[in-house]
Write a protein that holds these residues in place. Structure first.
Motif, PDB file in Angstrom:
ATOM      1  N   LEU A 613       0.824  -1.201   0.000  1.00  0.00           N
ATOM      2  CA  LEU A 613       0.000   0.000   0.000  1.00  0.00           C
ATOM      3  C   LEU A 613       0.862   1.256   0.000  1.00  0.00           C
ATOM      4  N   VAL A 614       1.927   1.243   0.776  1.00  0.00           N
ATOM      5  CA  VAL A 614       2.823   2.403   0.831  1.00  0.00           C
ATOM      6  C   VAL A 614       3.419   2.673  -0.554  1.00  0.00           C
ATOM      7  N   ARG A 615       3.842   1.603  -1.253  1.00  0.00           N
ATOM      8  CA  ARG A 615       4.379   1.781  -2.607  1.00  0.00           C
ATOM      9  C   ARG A 615       3.325   2.395  -3.528  1.00  0.00           C
ATOM     10  N   ASN A 616       2.086   1.895  -3.426  1.00  0.00           N
ATOM     11  CA  ASN A 616       1.003   2.407  -4.264  1.00  0.00           C
ATOM     12  C   ASN A 616       0.680   3.861  -3.938  1.00  0.00           C
ATOM     13  N   LEU A 617       0.748   4.206  -2.659  1.00  0.00           N
ATOM     14  CA  LEU A 617       0.427   5.576  -2.261  1.00  0.00           C
ATOM     15  C   LEU A 617       1.503   6.557  -2.711  1.00  0.00           C
ATOM     16  N   ILE A 618       2.747   6.121  -2.703  1.00  0.00           N
ATOM     17  CA  ILE A 618       3.832   6.974  -3.211  1.00  0.00           C
ATOM     18  C   ILE A 618       3.625   7.220  -4.704  1.00  0.00           C
ATOM     19  N   ILE A 619       3.229   6.167  -5.422  1.00  0.00           N
ATOM     20  CA  ILE A 619       2.926   6.314  -6.854  1.00  0.00           C
ATOM     21  C   ILE A 619       1.757   7.273  -7.049  1.00  0.00           C
ATOM     22  N   SER A 620       0.712   7.114  -6.214  1.00  0.00           N
ATOM     23  CA  SER A 620      -0.471   7.971  -6.352  1.00  0.00           C
ATOM     24  C   SER A 620      -0.129   9.429  -6.052  1.00  0.00           C
ATOM     25  N   LEU A 621       0.799   9.664  -5.109  1.00  0.00           N
ATOM     26  CA  LEU A 621       1.234  11.037  -4.813  1.00  0.00           C
ATOM     27  C   LEU A 621       1.946  11.629  -6.022  1.00  0.00           C
ATOM     28  N   GLY A 622       2.819  10.812  -6.623  1.00  0.00           N
ATOM     29  CA  GLY A 622       3.509  11.259  -7.844  1.00  0.00           C
ATOM     30  C   GLY A 622       2.524  11.582  -8.957  1.00  0.00           C
ATOM     31  N   LEU A 623       1.515  10.733  -9.098  1.00  0.00           N
ATOM     32  CA  LEU A 623       0.487  10.972 -10.118  1.00  0.00           C
ATOM     33  C   LEU A 623      -0.304  12.243  -9.820  1.00  0.00           C
ATOM     34  N   ALA A 624      -0.596  12.462  -8.517  1.00  0.00           N
ATOM     35  CA  ALA A 624      -1.331  13.675  -8.132  1.00  0.00           C
ATOM     36  C   ALA A 624      -0.534  14.920  -8.489  1.00  0.00           C
ATOM     37  N   ILE A 625       0.773  14.883  -8.231  1.00  0.00           N
ATOM     38  CA  ILE A 625       1.629  16.032  -8.554  1.00  0.00           C
ATOM     39  C   ILE A 625       1.643  16.269 -10.066  1.00  0.00           C
ATOM     40  N   LEU A 626       1.799  15.181 -10.844  1.00  0.00           N
ATOM     41  CA  LEU A 626       1.809  15.313 -12.306  1.00  0.00           C
ATOM     42  C   LEU A 626       0.472  15.802 -12.839  1.00  0.00           C
ATOM     43  N   LEU A 627      -0.620  15.253 -12.290  1.00  0.00           N
ATOM     44  CA  LEU A 627      -1.952  15.623 -12.758  1.00  0.00           C
ATOM     45  C   LEU A 627      -2.239  17.091 -12.483  1.00  0.00           C
ATOM     46  N   ILE A 628      -1.922  17.524 -11.267  1.00  0.00           N
ATOM     47  CA  ILE A 628      -2.193  18.912 -10.898  1.00  0.00           C
ATOM     48  C   ILE A 628      -1.246  19.859 -11.648  1.00  0.00           C
TER      49      ILE A 628
END
Length: 804
Positions: A613-628
């Motif tokens: 889950l931690v790995r997935n959440l780090i990926i999701s944070l990266g995606l959030a930064i890219l998306l925004i």
């Protein structure tokens, strides 16, 4: 696209909203009623959240194990550390209690001191039989004294199963029906039957009974989550309404805002039911989250309405202008916030996907509700009085804005030194962060059931099941003496690991058979030799059918076996160390060409799931930064502006990570959420500031300093208002009894407060320092959409008003 999001477009939307007010009211009421009918579909989770996808290797192994042996977490333990239990009256009462519990359909069978059986050898025909240790129905004191002595000295088979090897603690084990253990029936049994019976026993006989086991822990934990949903909603409403009233000093405005967010909460529950999702510790946060995020929308809209009223006094025109002027701004801020949550949908975790889907849908829903309800309701109310507009001239707010302007104007070097110092220190702190895979760490530590867990850890060395799943690759391979010896060798190794309890497996019954063969002499409680096995076998032919003992640890074909040990609640680091120690030993004892052996069980599943889950959440944070960043690129069409805007939003995240490291707050599912949530919300301030800054540049003929200070004065107040609401709103989660929720609330609040200061101090400082490279029309091109109205837009709206 620019035409779609023009002020003329929003002006048309505004006219439409005010023209069809009755239809909108009916539509909102209808939608609310329809979504309320979906509440019945909301389900509360009766199992631990599966943090990994079903096709993950760890899940496949666990599913295979369950298919062979059924649900592992079906054991409830009742513990007593009181020698008075072995007196006739209290022993009879305990026996009566366990017999009553065994009569419930939710309970398969009970192992209790009063019903214990011992293995006896009989001749003619040669056989072993399980016979009661206490034959009398009402044993006297002497019989009970003999029984207590025999249990602790002559029956090693029951060590850590009925009695503790560390003290005189006795436990009774309730094995729940495996078909019912993960259903609502378990909750009803635990809360309405088991707990009242135990309470009655404690009151009548003054004996402290400790209760634990995964079904019991899960039930009380789930009930705490349910209880806290209502608490969070009430607390969020109370805190945000008080802050709102403090800012606006208007009961009417406060009630309208509360109505808006309450409908948003009703919709949130309806969406969860409509999607048929379970209420988990994450989805339980969404209703109060909607309140906290929805109130800034209300502040923004009502504040703008009152500004318009003060400007020209025309109520109808003011309501229309509210929608036309702030439509883009509220849309984009809510869109960026929703984007931060929506990135969870892209992870492989069902838990996170459901949380992300429900949160992002409802954030956009609260935007729509705010945009519709506030203008429509105000259109039916009287013109605001002068006292309702006094907050627009508060001197202390002006003082705060003046302080920020002074800092940016005269102390930029100090701001940069502070920012760089914080960055360096925070990076050092980040390297001390640990990952926690503890099942119990986030559970309410002041509750009795948590204290009982620690009691069983102390007395029986753990309550979290860790399973070793053995495939002998041949029928009846488990009962071969060579396999039993290998299992016993591994069990001896496990006993030497302090965090693990004495294992349970088929070797216990085989050792007990040898002890019984030698007339119950405890020194013969060991595996038989090859020669002894030949003598014992005639007696043991009917043993496999006795009391279901064999079926618990050997499957029906005799090919598969399990070794069960119970873990203390250790963190990820210790769990990984235990795994590192066990796997080489397993591979050494069980040759891979003859055996397939794997580790599984809920303790391992949760630890692996946390890492995943931690790995997935780090990926999701990266995606959030890219998306925004992508959204900002579309809005501002300037790469340099994107970089400048990301700095004041990433710095608070790094500082928060550093604080977590220094304070010993581990990375876990609850705390890793902080970063995506905070980033999605804090970037709203950046969008507001940069949009106003660009507008001021055009108005002041591209003069950087005048534009920055004008933008700071204009946006500082609204950013301060919304940040204060968000700070105290998220702080509500700190009243939780769950450690993870407390950490989430505290960390998000602190991050957002620091993000506000970063956007109001660091961002304008960067713009001023880099004025030569960004203060031109090539860098700051015409944006894809205008977020804040310009003078041209004002004129456009005035001309449209005159036409109409």
């Amino acid at each position: 696209m620019q035409k779609i999001f023009s002020f003329g477009f929003w002006n048309s939307i505004a006219r439409l909203i005010l023209r069809i007010r009755i239809i909108i009211i009916i539509a909102i009421i209808t939608a609310t009623v329809l979504l309320a009918t979906q509440w019945k579909n909301m389900r509360f989770s009766y199992t631990e959240a599966n943090l990994m996808p079903d096709d993950h290797e760890v899940n496949i192994t666990y599913t295979d194990f369950l298919n062979k042996f059924g649900e592992e977490g079906n054991l409830i333990l009742l513990g007593v550390q009181d020698s008075a239990l072995f007196t006739p009256e209290k022993f009879a009462a305990w026996n009566k209690l366990t017999k009553k519990l065994s009569s419930y359909p939710e309970v398969d069978h009970v192992i209790s001191p009063a019903s214990l059986k011992e293995l006896k050898k009989f001749e003619d025909p040669k056989r072993f039989e399980m016979v009661p240790v206490i034959a009398e129905a009402n044993p006297d004191s002497a019989t009970l004294n003999n029984f207590e002595n025999k249990l602790f000295t002559e029956l090693p088979f029951y060590e850590n199963l009925v009695y503790s090897s560390h003290s005189n603690t006795i436990q009774s084990a309730l094995y729940l029906n495996k078909e019912l253990v993960n259903t609502k029936a378990r909750k009803i049994f635990v809360l309405e039957e088991l707990d009242p019976l135990i309470k009655e026993f404690e009151d009548n006989y003054h004996i402290d009974v400790r209760v634990s086991g995964m079904p019991y822990i899960r039930t009380l934990n789930s009930q705490n989550i349910i209880d806290e949903i209502g608490l969070f909603i009430l607390a969020a409403l109370a805190v945000t309404s008080l802050i709102f009233f403090f800012f606006f000093r208007s009961v009417r405005a406060t009630l309208i805002s509360m109505l808006t967010v309450c409908i948003g909460v009703m919709w949130a529950f309806g969406v969860i039911g409509l999607l048929n999702y379970e209420i988990t510790i994450l989805t339980a946060l969404i209703p109060p989250l909607i309140i906290v995020i929805g109130i800034p929308n209300c502040i923004f809209l009502i504040n703008k309405y009152q500004q318009e009223i003060k400007k020209h006094g025309n109520q109808a025109k003011s309501l229309q202008r509210v929608i036309a002027k702030v439509g883009n701004a509220t849309l984009m801020t809510n869109l960026t916030t929703a984007s931060g949550f929506a990135t969870f949908i892209l992870t492989d975790s069902k838990l996170l996907r459901e949380f992300g889907a429900v949160a992002s849908i409802n954030i956009l829903a609260i935007f729509v509700l705010s945009l519709l309800i506030i203008p429509v309701v105000y259109s039916y109310l009287k013109h605001p009085k002068d006292r309702h507009l006094k907050h627009l001239n508060k001197k202390w707010i002006g003082g705060f804005v003046s302080w920020m302007e002074k800092m940016v104007r005269h102390h930029r070097i100090a701001i940069y030194i502070s920012a760089v110092s914080l960055l360096v220190v925070s990076i050092i702190g980040m390297y001390t962060i640990k990952i926690s895979g503890s099942i119990l760490e986030d559970m309410p530590q002041e509750t009795q059931f948590f204290k009982d867990v620690k009691f069983f850890e102390r007395e029986f060395d753990g309550v979290m099941p860790l399973e070793i799943f053995i495939d002998t690759k041949r029928p009846k391979g488990v009962l071969k003496l060579s396999t039993l010896k290998r299992m016993d060798q591994l069990e001896q190794f496990i006993q030497d690991i302090p965090e693990l309890s004495k294992p349970l497996s088929v070797t216990r019954i085989v050792k007990y058979a040898k002890q019984a063969y030698y007339n119950g002499n405890p020194k013969y409680y060991q595996l038989p030799s090859s020669q002894e096995q030949n003598f014992i076998m005639p007696y043991a032919k009917n043993l496999s059918s006795q009391e279901g003992i064999m079926q618990s640890y050997v499957d029906s074909t005799g090919r598969y076996a399990r070794i069960t040990t119970f873990m203390q609640d250790v963190g990820t680091d210790k769990m990984e160390k235990i795994e590192e120690d066990l796997i080489p030993q397993i591979n050494k004892i069980f040759p891979k060409e003859r055996y397939d052996v794997s580790l599984t069980g809920k303790a391992l599943l949760f630890q692996k799931g946390t890492n995943y889950l931690v790995r997935n959440l780090i990926i999701s944070l990266g995606l959030a930064i890219l998306l925004i960043a992508g959204l900002m690129a579309w809005m501002f069409r300037s790469f340099r502006m994107i970089l400048i805007s990301l700095v004041p939003n990433l710095l608070p995240l790094i500082v928060t990570a550093g604080v977590m490291g220094f304070l010993g707050v581990p990375i876990k599912p609850s705390t890793i959420l902080v970063f995506s949530i905070a980033f999605g919300i804090s970037v709203d301030d950046t969008i507001h500031f940069l949009a106003k800054y660009r507008q001021e540049l055009k108005a002041h003929n591209w003069k950087i300093k005048r534009s920055v200070y004008a933008a700071l004065r204009e946006t500082g107040v609204s950013m301060f208002y919304t940040s204060i609401v968000l700070f105290f709103g998220f702080s509500v989660f700190m009243i939780s009894s769950f450690g993870g929720t407390v950490a989430l609330g505290g960390l998000v609040s602190a991050t957002l407060l620091f993000a506000m200061l970063s956007n109001l101090l660091l961002l304008p400082s960067l713009l001023l320092s880099l004025e030569s490279s960004i203060a031109n029309k090539k860098v700051l091109k015409e944006p894809s959409m205008r977020i804040i109205e310009t003078e041209e837009d004002e004129e456009e709206l005035d001309s449209e008003d005159q036409k109409n």
